[in-house]
Design an enzyme around this catalytic site. Structure first.
Site, PDB file in Angstrom:
ATOM      1  N   ASP A 183      15.891  -9.089   9.230  1.00 40.96           N
ATOM      2  CA  ASP A 183      14.477  -9.323   8.939  1.00 40.96           C
ATOM      3  C   ASP A 183      13.643  -8.053   8.988  1.00 40.96           C
ATOM      4  O   ASP A 183      12.673  -7.914   8.255  1.00 40.96           O
ATOM      5  CB  ASP A 183      13.907 -10.331   9.938  1.00 40.96           C
ATOM      6  CG  ASP A 183      14.666 -11.642   9.860  1.00 40.96           C
ATOM      7  OD1 ASP A 183      14.525 -12.306   8.826  1.00 40.96           O
ATOM      8  OD2 ASP A 183      15.409 -11.964  10.792  1.00 40.96           O
ATOM      9  N   CYS A 193       7.086 -16.208  -1.820  1.00 47.29           N
ATOM     10  CA  CYS A 193       8.422 -15.650  -1.642  1.00 47.29           C
ATOM     11  C   CYS A 193       9.345 -16.018  -2.801  1.00 47.29           C
ATOM     12  O   CYS A 193      10.426 -15.447  -2.949  1.00 47.29           O
ATOM     13  CB  CYS A 193       9.032 -16.108  -0.318  1.00 47.29           C
ATOM     14  SG  CYS A 193       8.360 -15.225   1.091  1.00 47.29           S
ATOM     15  N   GLY A 225      -4.199   0.739   5.376  1.00 50.98           N
ATOM     16  CA  GLY A 225      -3.649   0.021   4.236  1.00 50.98           C
ATOM     17  C   GLY A 225      -3.849   0.785   2.957  1.00 50.98           C
ATOM     18  O   GLY A 225      -4.263   1.952   2.968  1.00 50.98           O
ATOM     19  N   HIS A 226      -3.551   0.123   1.849  1.00 48.01           N
ATOM     20  CA  HIS A 226      -3.717   0.755   0.552  1.00 48.01           C
ATOM     21  C   HIS A 226      -4.041  -0.321  -0.484  1.00 48.01           C
ATOM     22  O   HIS A 226      -3.489  -1.408  -0.438  1.00 48.01           O
ATOM     23  CB  HIS A 226      -2.445   1.496   0.154  1.00 48.01           C
ATOM     24  CG  HIS A 226      -2.643   2.393  -1.024  1.00 48.01           C
ATOM     25  ND1 HIS A 226      -3.149   3.667  -0.918  1.00 48.01           N
ATOM     26  CD2 HIS A 226      -2.454   2.174  -2.346  1.00 48.01           C
ATOM     27  CE1 HIS A 226      -3.232   4.206  -2.128  1.00 48.01           C
ATOM     28  NE2 HIS A 226      -2.826   3.318  -3.013  1.00 48.01           N
TER      29      HIS A 226
END
Ligand code: CO
Ligand code: CO
Length: 347
Positions: free
Chosen positions: A52, A18, A140-141
């Site tokens: 969030d 993060c 997903g990718h």
């Protein structure tokens, strides 16, 4: 291509976890210049208050909770990285009081420099955490890229009236933090090879722990919530103070820290985010009686950090004792004040 055993994932990227986010100030500058389309009839919460996750009404009172998080390796072991990235992405659904249902993976992988088994291990870590969260991976990718990046877009549900946002903290509420602070400095130490993963077991256990509430927890006692991630305790707390139009006071001595946190900060294991997080809060922050190292704890960028829960004083003892069954370091760290003077005070 090097052999899998010699590869330390944190050495393959410039910034980890993060701490690699754009700063709040940069985000506000970029997004403030563009008019994005809105759907006010069904979008209850969007990104404008830096909450969030988004809340989208589907059939009243049911709302979808939608979020996305991905980042570069913050630890060296691929499976652990997959676990941390997944727990971190799910966290934003829990921070809205929601239950995750499905997830989609976002994976950038350097096929030229890393063996494919590392990818398998990252996805295995993802499966470990999604099974704990009873969340299905539905798609997903992937992309062949210079550095490894992994994360999830997660969809969950919550009753509109029971959703936790960052807009309803009330004067007099006590503030609970569920996990210790210090993953930013710890991961900076790991990246600089000053420690190895074995010395960061407490931090890794915390980053892989789901932010789900313990069984029997009264979700209704929480007025507002957020998770503490890349913007640090001060940055995420300021977003709550701004969205709820209140001020917040924290007691430094009550903040749960990892054993290593102050020592790592003293040794200068810092990230760019320590500076940008401070810049974001500086004009609203009043600090008294803290050393420089203690102040830096407030700006330490957390990866898969704990929840900040805003709870009425009458409910706080019960909430805390229930939370401690799952989060042994959970603590009452401050309280909500009327908005006059600086938004954040810490002593
Ligand atoms: Co969050
Ligand atoms: Co997030």
């Amino acid at each position: 291509m090097s052999s899998k055993e010699n590869i330390r994932l944190t050495q393959t990227v410039q910034k980890g976890g993060c701490a690699a986010k754009l700063s709040v100030l940069d985000l506000k500058t970029i997004l403030g210049q563009i008019d994005f389309p809105r759907r006010d009839e069904c979008v209850i919460v969007d990104g404008s208050h830096f909450d969030d996750a988004a809340l989208v009404r589907i059939a009243s009172p049911q709302t979808l909770v939608q979020t996305l998080d991905f980042f570069t390796p913050i630890v060296d072991t691929p499976r652990t990285f997959g676990q941390i990235a997944s727990a971190n992405a799910l966290s934003d659904v829990y921070a809205m009081g929601g239950s995750p249902l499905t997830a989609m993976a976002i994976l950038a992988f350097p096929l030229a420099t890393l063996p494919l088994e590392i990818c398998t291990e990252v996805m295995r870590g993802c499966a470990d955490i999604l099974s704990q969260a009873n969340t299905a991976l539905v798609g997903g990718h992937t992309i062949d890229d210079d550095t490894l990046k992994f994360g999830l877009s997660v969809t969950g549900t919550v009753d509109e009236k029971k959703a936790w946002t960052n807009q309803k903290a009330q004067v007099g509420d006590k503030i609970i933090l569920t996990k210790p602070l210090g993953t930013g400095a710890a991961c900076a130490a790991l990246k600089r090879s000053e420690v190895d993963e074995g010395q960061l077991q407490a931090e890794i256990a915390s980053m892989t722990a789901l932010n789900t509430m313990p069984p029997g927890f009264d979700m209704g006692c929480v007025h507002a919530a957020t998770d503490v991630t890349g913007f640090g305790l001060a940055g995420h707390a300021l977003n709550v103070a701004l969205a709820s139009q209140v001020a917040l006071r924290f007691q430094f001595q009550s903040l749960p820290l990892f054993e290593n946190t102050l020592q790592f900060i003293q040794k200068g294991f810092l990230t760019k985010a320590h500076r940008t997080n401070r810049e974001f809060v500086n004009s609203e922050l009043q600090i008294s009686g803290l050393s420089d190292e203690q102040a830096l704890v407030l700006f330490d960028p957390q990866t898969s950090g704990g929840l900040l829960l805003f709870v009425a004083e009458a409910d706080v003892e019960t909430a805390l004792s229930q939370l401690r069954a799952r989060f042994p370091m959970a603590s009452v760290v401050g309280e909500v004040l009327p908005h006059e003077g600086p938004r954040l005070r810490i002593s």
